[in-house]
Structures are given as C-alpha cells and as structure tokens.
Scaffold this motif. Structure first.
Motif, PDB file in Angstrom:
ATOM      1  N   ALA A   1      -9.471   3.629  12.268  1.00 45.38           N
ATOM      2  CA  ALA A   1      -8.072   3.248  12.078  1.00 45.38           C
ATOM      3  C   ALA A   1      -7.799   3.112  10.590  1.00 45.38           C
ATOM      4  O   ALA A   1      -7.849   2.043  10.014  1.00 45.38           O
ATOM      5  CB  ALA A   1      -7.780   1.934  12.794  1.00 45.38           C
ATOM      6  N   ALA A   2      -7.550   4.236   9.958  1.00 49.18           N
ATOM      7  CA  ALA A   2      -7.326   4.206   8.509  1.00 49.18           C
ATOM      8  C   ALA A   2      -5.865   3.912   8.180  1.00 49.18           C
ATOM      9  O   ALA A   2      -5.475   3.843   7.023  1.00 49.18           O
ATOM     10  CB  ALA A   2      -7.749   5.531   7.893  1.00 49.18           C
ATOM     11  N   GLY A   3      -5.058   3.757   9.236  1.00 50.85           N
ATOM     12  CA  GLY A   3      -3.643   3.450   9.038  1.00 50.85           C
ATOM     13  C   GLY A   3      -2.894   4.537   8.306  1.00 50.85           C
ATOM     14  O   GLY A   3      -1.896   4.290   7.647  1.00 50.85           O
TER      15      GLY A   3
ATOM     16  N   ALA B   1       2.480  17.806  15.357  1.00 51.63           N
ATOM     17  CA  ALA B   1       3.496  17.769  16.417  1.00 51.63           C
ATOM     18  C   ALA B   1       4.784  17.219  15.813  1.00 51.63           C
ATOM     19  O   ALA B   1       4.802  16.088  15.344  1.00 51.63           O
ATOM     20  CB  ALA B   1       3.021  16.874  17.560  1.00 51.63           C
TER      21      ALA B   1
ATOM     22  N   GLN C   1      -5.901  18.390  13.234  1.00 51.75           N
ATOM     23  CA  GLN C   1      -5.157  18.472  14.492  1.00 51.75           C
ATOM     24  C   GLN C   1      -3.815  19.156  14.235  1.00 51.75           C
ATOM     25  O   GLN C   1      -3.222  18.968  13.173  1.00 51.75           O
ATOM     26  CB  GLN C   1      -4.926  17.024  14.936  1.00 51.75           C
ATOM     27  CG  GLN C   1      -4.256  16.807  16.229  1.00 51.75           C
ATOM     28  CD  GLN C   1      -4.141  15.311  16.538  1.00 51.75           C
ATOM     29  OE1 GLN C   1      -3.419  14.592  15.863  1.00 51.75           O
ATOM     30  NE2 GLN C   1      -4.845  14.850  17.553  1.00 51.75           N
ATOM     31  N   GLU C   2      -3.341  19.940  15.202  1.00 54.02           N
ATOM     32  CA  GLU C   2      -2.027  20.578  15.030  1.00 54.02           C
ATOM     33  C   GLU C   2      -0.948  19.528  14.834  1.00 54.02           C
ATOM     34  O   GLU C   2      -0.973  18.479  15.481  1.00 54.02           O
ATOM     35  CB  GLU C   2      -1.697  21.430  16.265  1.00 54.02           C
ATOM     36  CG  GLU C   2      -2.364  22.776  16.217  1.00 54.02           C
ATOM     37  CD  GLU C   2      -1.969  23.669  17.387  1.00 54.02           C
ATOM     38  OE1 GLU C   2      -1.090  23.313  18.179  1.00 54.02           O
ATOM     39  OE2 GLU C   2      -2.596  24.739  17.501  1.00 54.02           O
TER      40      GLU C   2
ATOM     41  N   GLU D   1       6.137   5.211   7.093  1.00 53.88           N
ATOM     42  CA  GLU D   1       4.920   5.584   6.392  1.00 53.88           C
ATOM     43  C   GLU D   1       5.238   6.116   4.994  1.00 53.88           C
ATOM     44  O   GLU D   1       6.171   6.909   4.815  1.00 53.88           O
ATOM     45  CB  GLU D   1       4.167   6.613   7.232  1.00 53.88           C
ATOM     46  CG  GLU D   1       3.763   6.008   8.561  1.00 53.88           C
ATOM     47  CD  GLU D   1       3.364   6.990   9.662  1.00 53.88           C
ATOM     48  OE1 GLU D   1       2.585   6.602  10.526  1.00 53.88           O
ATOM     49  OE2 GLU D   1       3.832   8.140   9.648  1.00 53.88           O
TER      50      GLU D   1
ATOM     51  N   GLU E   1      -2.529   9.771  19.576  1.00 57.00           N
ATOM     52  CA  GLU E   1      -3.335   8.593  19.290  1.00 57.00           C
ATOM     53  C   GLU E   1      -3.127   7.503  20.330  1.00 57.00           C
ATOM     54  O   GLU E   1      -2.060   7.412  20.921  1.00 57.00           O
ATOM     55  CB  GLU E   1      -2.868   8.104  17.892  1.00 57.00           C
ATOM     56  CG  GLU E   1      -3.208   6.694  17.484  1.00 57.00           C
ATOM     57  CD  GLU E   1      -4.562   6.594  16.851  1.00 57.00           C
ATOM     58  OE1 GLU E   1      -5.498   7.237  17.365  1.00 57.00           O
ATOM     59  OE2 GLU E   1      -4.695   5.858  15.859  1.00 57.00           O
TER      60      GLU E   1
ATOM     61  N   TYR F   1      -4.315  10.673   4.760  1.00 58.03           N
ATOM     62  CA  TYR F   1      -4.030  11.784   5.667  1.00 58.03           C
ATOM     63  C   TYR F   1      -3.188  12.802   4.915  1.00 58.03           C
ATOM     64  O   TYR F   1      -2.420  12.446   4.031  1.00 58.03           O
ATOM     65  CB  TYR F   1      -3.246  11.298   6.885  1.00 58.03           C
ATOM     66  CG  TYR F   1      -4.029  10.385   7.801  1.00 58.03           C
ATOM     67  CD1 TYR F   1      -5.212   9.802   7.388  1.00 58.03           C
ATOM     68  CD2 TYR F   1      -3.590  10.105   9.081  1.00 58.03           C
ATOM     69  CE1 TYR F   1      -5.935   8.967   8.224  1.00 58.03           C
ATOM     70  CE2 TYR F   1      -4.297   9.263   9.927  1.00 58.03           C
ATOM     71  CZ  TYR F   1      -5.468   8.699   9.478  1.00 58.03           C
ATOM     72  OH  TYR F   1      -6.175   7.874  10.302  1.00 58.03           O
TER      73      TYR F   1
ATOM     74  N   ARG G   1       6.889   3.843  13.174  1.00 61.05           N
ATOM     75  CA  ARG G   1       6.232   3.392  11.948  1.00 61.05           C
ATOM     76  C   ARG G   1       6.912   3.988  10.742  1.00 61.05           C
ATOM     77  O   ARG G   1       7.334   5.144  10.778  1.00 61.05           O
ATOM     78  CB  ARG G   1       4.793   3.872  11.932  1.00 61.05           C
ATOM     79  CG  ARG G   1       3.954   2.983  12.728  1.00 61.05           C
ATOM     80  CD  ARG G   1       2.526   3.305  12.443  1.00 61.05           C
ATOM     81  NE  ARG G   1       1.798   2.823  13.594  1.00 61.05           N
ATOM     82  CZ  ARG G   1       0.586   3.195  13.901  1.00 61.05           C
ATOM     83  NH1 ARG G   1      -0.049   4.059  13.151  1.00 61.05           N
ATOM     84  NH2 ARG G   1       0.003   2.708  14.956  1.00 61.05           N
TER      85      ARG G   1
ATOM     86  N   TYR H   1       6.010   4.914  19.520  1.00 66.75           N
ATOM     87  CA  TYR H   1       4.732   4.250  19.799  1.00 66.75           C
ATOM     88  C   TYR H   1       4.979   3.335  20.993  1.00 66.75           C
ATOM     89  O   TYR H   1       5.725   2.364  20.882  1.00 66.75           O
ATOM     90  CB  TYR H   1       4.275   3.480  18.564  1.00 66.75           C
ATOM     91  CG  TYR H   1       4.017   4.408  17.400  1.00 66.75           C
ATOM     92  CD1 TYR H   1       5.059   4.900  16.640  1.00 66.75           C
ATOM     93  CD2 TYR H   1       2.733   4.841  17.109  1.00 66.75           C
ATOM     94  CE1 TYR H   1       4.833   5.795  15.607  1.00 66.75           C
ATOM     95  CE2 TYR H   1       2.497   5.726  16.069  1.00 66.75           C
ATOM     96  CZ  TYR H   1       3.548   6.193  15.332  1.00 66.75           C
ATOM     97  OH  TYR H   1       3.318   7.079  14.316  1.00 66.75           O
TER      98      TYR H   1
ATOM     99  N   LYS I   1      -6.906  14.073   9.300  1.00 66.01           N
ATOM    100  CA  LYS I   1      -7.042  12.615   9.402  1.00 66.01           C
ATOM    101  C   LYS I   1      -8.452  12.175   9.086  1.00 66.01           C
ATOM    102  O   LYS I   1      -9.410  12.933   9.231  1.00 66.01           O
ATOM    103  CB  LYS I   1      -6.742  12.162  10.831  1.00 66.01           C
ATOM    104  CG  LYS I   1      -5.437  12.613  11.373  1.00 66.01           C
ATOM    105  CD  LYS I   1      -5.245  11.995  12.736  1.00 66.01           C
ATOM    106  CE  LYS I   1      -4.021  12.565  13.393  1.00 66.01           C
ATOM    107  NZ  LYS I   1      -3.716  11.880  14.647  1.00 66.01           N
TER     108      LYS I   1
HETATM  109  P1  ATP Z   1      -3.721   3.626  13.332  1.00 61.48           P
HETATM  110  O1  ATP Z   1      -5.084   3.347  13.801  1.00 61.48           O
HETATM  111  O2  ATP Z   1      -3.180   2.658  12.370  1.00 61.48           O
HETATM  112  O3  ATP Z   1      -2.814   3.920  14.494  1.00 61.48           O
HETATM  113  P2  ATP Z   1      -4.687   6.146  12.516  1.00 61.48           P
HETATM  114  O4  ATP Z   1      -5.442   6.078  11.253  1.00 61.48           O
HETATM  115  O5  ATP Z   1      -5.496   6.225  13.757  1.00 61.48           O
HETATM  116  O6  ATP Z   1      -3.721   4.949  12.523  1.00 61.48           O
HETATM  117  P3  ATP Z   1      -2.746   8.113  13.494  1.00 61.48           P
HETATM  118  O7  ATP Z   1      -1.916   7.103  14.221  1.00 61.48           O
HETATM  119  O8  ATP Z   1      -3.484   9.112  14.291  1.00 61.48           O
HETATM  120  O9  ATP Z   1      -3.709   7.378  12.445  1.00 61.48           O
HETATM  121  O10 ATP Z   1      -1.830   8.895  12.439  1.00 61.48           O
HETATM  122  C1  ATP Z   1      -1.133   8.254  11.399  1.00 61.48           C
HETATM  123  C2  ATP Z   1       0.266   8.858  11.301  1.00 61.48           C
HETATM  124  O11 ATP Z   1       0.189  10.260  11.076  1.00 61.48           O
HETATM  125  C3  ATP Z   1       1.096   8.719  12.564  1.00 61.48           C
HETATM  126  O12 ATP Z   1       1.765   7.503  12.616  1.00 61.48           O
HETATM  127  C4  ATP Z   1       2.050   9.901  12.485  1.00 61.48           C
HETATM  128  O13 ATP Z   1       3.147   9.656  11.646  1.00 61.48           O
HETATM  129  C5  ATP Z   1       1.211  10.947  11.820  1.00 61.48           C
HETATM  130  N1  ATP Z   1       0.556  11.842  12.801  1.00 61.48           N
HETATM  131  C6  ATP Z   1      -0.672  11.719  13.297  1.00 61.48           C
HETATM  132  N2  ATP Z   1      -1.004  12.750  14.087  1.00 61.48           N
HETATM  133  C7  ATP Z   1       0.056  13.551  14.115  1.00 61.48           C
HETATM  134  C8  ATP Z   1       0.329  14.815  14.743  1.00 61.48           C
HETATM  135  N3  ATP Z   1      -0.571  15.452  15.466  1.00 61.48           N
HETATM  136  N4  ATP Z   1       1.536  15.353  14.530  1.00 61.48           N
HETATM  137  C9  ATP Z   1       2.460  14.723  13.762  1.00 61.48           C
HETATM  138  N5  ATP Z   1       2.253  13.576  13.124  1.00 61.48           N
HETATM  139  C10 ATP Z   1       1.074  12.988  13.292  1.00 61.48           C
END
Ligand code: ATP
Length: 341
Positions: free
Chosen positions: A142-144, A182, A179-180, A210, A290, A148, A208, A188, A138
C-alpha cells in the motif's frame, strides 16, 4: 472491559471516537512526533508512545494491550509500515482477518483473490516490452500511489522508471507491477461484513484526490506538454460520491462475491470493513484495480454517518462506531473469536 487500540495515523481519530461513543476504552499507539496532535482529542484515553510503529511487537507494549483486553483495529498504516510476517505475529487480537492482509499487500495474490471474486480487473502486463497501450505502473504494497506512473510504451516506461530511481523515489531492485490503465469516474466502494449477522452492509463511496496527477488537469495542454516531471498518484484527501441508484444492486453483488471468495480462499474470510476500488466507464461498467481488506481512510469523510448508513441505522453511524458496535455485540455474546484473528 474491552479496549480498542489502533496506530496513530490514517483513520485513528474516527476509529477511537467511534469506540468512545460506544463506551469502550481507547488506546492509541502514537509516534512521539505526533503526540501533540493526538493529545488534542479527549476521547483518547491512553497513549502508548513509540518512535516507530514496529515497536508494538515488543513484549512490554503487547502486555499493556493484553491487560486492557484490547482489540487492535488494522488500517493502511499498519500494512504500509509492517511486513505481513510482523502483522501476523502480533499477539493482540486483530479485528477482521489478519491473514487476508497479506493478500492485500502482495500484487499477485491480490489479483488472484480479485479474479476468484469475479471482479472485472484490468489486464496485467507481465513485461515492459509488452506495453502497447496506456498502462499504470505501481509499486508493491500500500504505497498510497506514491511513485506510480503512466507509460504508453517500453521506452516511456524505462525513461520514467530511471527518473524515479534517480530521484530516490523507487529503488533499482524494486519489482514494479504493470497494469492496463482503466479510464472513467473513480469510485471506492466501502463495505462492512458482519459475521455475527452474516450480512453485508454497503457503507458509502468516495473518491481520492491524488497529487500531482490532479494538478496536471488544471493547467492548459500547452504547459502539460512542457512538463517533464513524472506525475505521482499520492493521496492527499478524499471526497464523497453518491452513486446512481441503479448501480447499487451490482455494488452489493460485487461485495457479496468478494466476501464469498475470501471465505473460500483465506479463512475466516473478509470480516469487518473492506473496500473495492475502481472506475466506472462511459457505459457505467465497473473495473476494479484494487481492494483494501480493512478500513480505508476514505471512510473518514463520513465521521458523522454516511448517506447509505442513514438508511440502515436510525442514528449517526461512522465506520469506526460500526466496528466498535460489532466488538461490543461480540463481547456481549461471547463471540469475540468470530470477529478477530
Ligand atoms: P492504497 O493501498 O492506498 O489503496 P495502492 O498503493 O494500493 O494504494 P492503487 O489504489 O492500486 O494503489 O492505485 C493508486 C491510484 O492509482 C488509484 O487511486 C487510481 O487513481 C490510480 N489507479 C490505479 N490503478 C489504476 C488503473 N488500472 N487504471 C486507472 N487508474 C488506476
């Protein structure tokens, strides 16, 4: 009279509609390129037009907000487009806790707060050489989900990182967070904590959608194997999910633990809307990757009220309206300082 202000993106429509329904004045900080869109909605009383959202730090805009006794509602766009220092320097009172937004933006701080809240988090992998099972990589903030990627080992990691650098999606200097992965059903979990009532409310849950990771699941494995492009997790939209009722007790416990941990770590704690994001595995065990320490765009799916709020309120109650209600109550009882920072 109090006004509600927010940035024109993310969940602005819901927030301002809720404020209007509560009889408050509504102000939108709007990029000129989006003016046409937002002028379509009559519940927006005033537009502050800018070329870039960081302009709200300018004195002339701050003065307009001050003259209107505005409370600014922070959302994902504020965090994505401004640094923590910039957000903290905003003079307009911010709904909730602006200091906790830094904990959302910084991956290390985020993990610390999640551990303090006893949320089951996926294991971080400190170096790409240590990747020995499926991981998600990642970006900071908050890259949305944009940029990734998944990797199964160091070679895979390097190859995909190089590809994203060459496409200009990530920069060479950028520190990536590993990160591992999951696996399970995405959920959410959306909450609201009222410091006025000292009560936690569970608002609802969403999933979400994606791109283009979801698109991959729609093609046969033969074509998937030929696909060399690194799929992204760019959020396109959200849809509702209603949880098995037997999971609700644990949902409330997680929310309460998070509120308690925030109070200890970053005063005045987690006030207002927040979200714990993760997946349920085959044993219905939740792993959280998150949190968002402010309203999430996933609440947009319940603009007319959520299933769980219909149990708590005898009227349609969106998250935007809930926020406005809290502000109105605080204003009426002289407690605005309790719900803003
Ligand atoms: P935002 O701020 O918009 O919530 P973000 O950039 O902080 O987004 P995360 O929410 O951490 O990003 O991750 C984006 C997406 O990646 C998640 O919605 C999920 O689908 C996937 N994801 C993130 N971490 C994991 C994980 N450890 N295992 C499985 N899927 C994951």
């Amino acid at each position: 009279m109090t006004a509600i202000a927010t940035l024109g993106s993310h969940c602005a429509l819901q927030v301002l509609k809720g404020a209007k329904d509560e009889g408050l004045k509504t102000i939108l900080v709007c990029e000129r390129k989006r003016e046409r869109l937002y002028r379509r909605f009559s519940f927006i009383d005033e537009l502050i037009l800018v070329d870039s959202f960081t302009e709200i730090l300018e004195q002339k805009h701050q003065s307009i907000l001050e003259q209107n006794n505005a409370v600014l509602i922070p959302h994902g766009t504020l965090i994505a487009q401004m640094s923590s220092e910039q957000i903290e320097s905003i003079k307009t009172p911010i709904f909730g806790n602006k200091w906790i937004l830094r904990w959302e933006s910084d991956r290390t701080m985020k993990e610390k707060l999640m551990r303090e809240a006893r949320l089951p988090v996926p294991k971080p992998v400190l170096h790409s050489k240590d990747i020995d099972k499926l991981v998600i990589v990642k970006r900071q903030g908050a890259a949305g989900g944009k940029g990734y990627f998944l990797a199964a080992n160091q070679e895979d990691y390097n190859k995909k990182r190089e590809q994203l650098i060459s496409q200009g999606i990530i920069s060479k200097e950028e520190t990536l967070y590993i990160q591992e992965y999951a696996a399970g059903v995405l959920a959410y979990l959306q909450f609201f904590y009222s410091p006025l009532k000292e009560e936690l409310e569970f608002f609802g849950a969403d999933q979400r959608h994606e791109s283009d990771i979801e698109g991959l699941a729609r093609i046969p494995s033969e074509q998937q194997l030929k696909n060399t492009k690194v799929p992204s997790f760019n959020v396109i939209g959200n849809s509702p999910i209603v949880l098995r009722e037997s999971l609700l007790d644990e949902v409330y416990t997680m929310g309460e633990n998070f509120v308690e941990a925030s109070k200890r770590i970053v005063s005045p704690g987690m006030n207002g809307p927040f979200c714990i994001e993760g997946v349920y595995d085959e044993n219905a065990k939740f792993t959280s990757f998150e949190f968002s320490a402010r309203i999430v765009a996933g609440t947009n799916i319940y603009m007319d009220g959520s299933p769980y709020y219909s149990l708590l309120f005898n009227e349609p109650m969106s998250m935007g309206k809930r926020i406005a209600r809290e502000i109105k109550t605080a204003k009426g009882t002289n407690q605005l300082d309790k719900i803003t920072t």
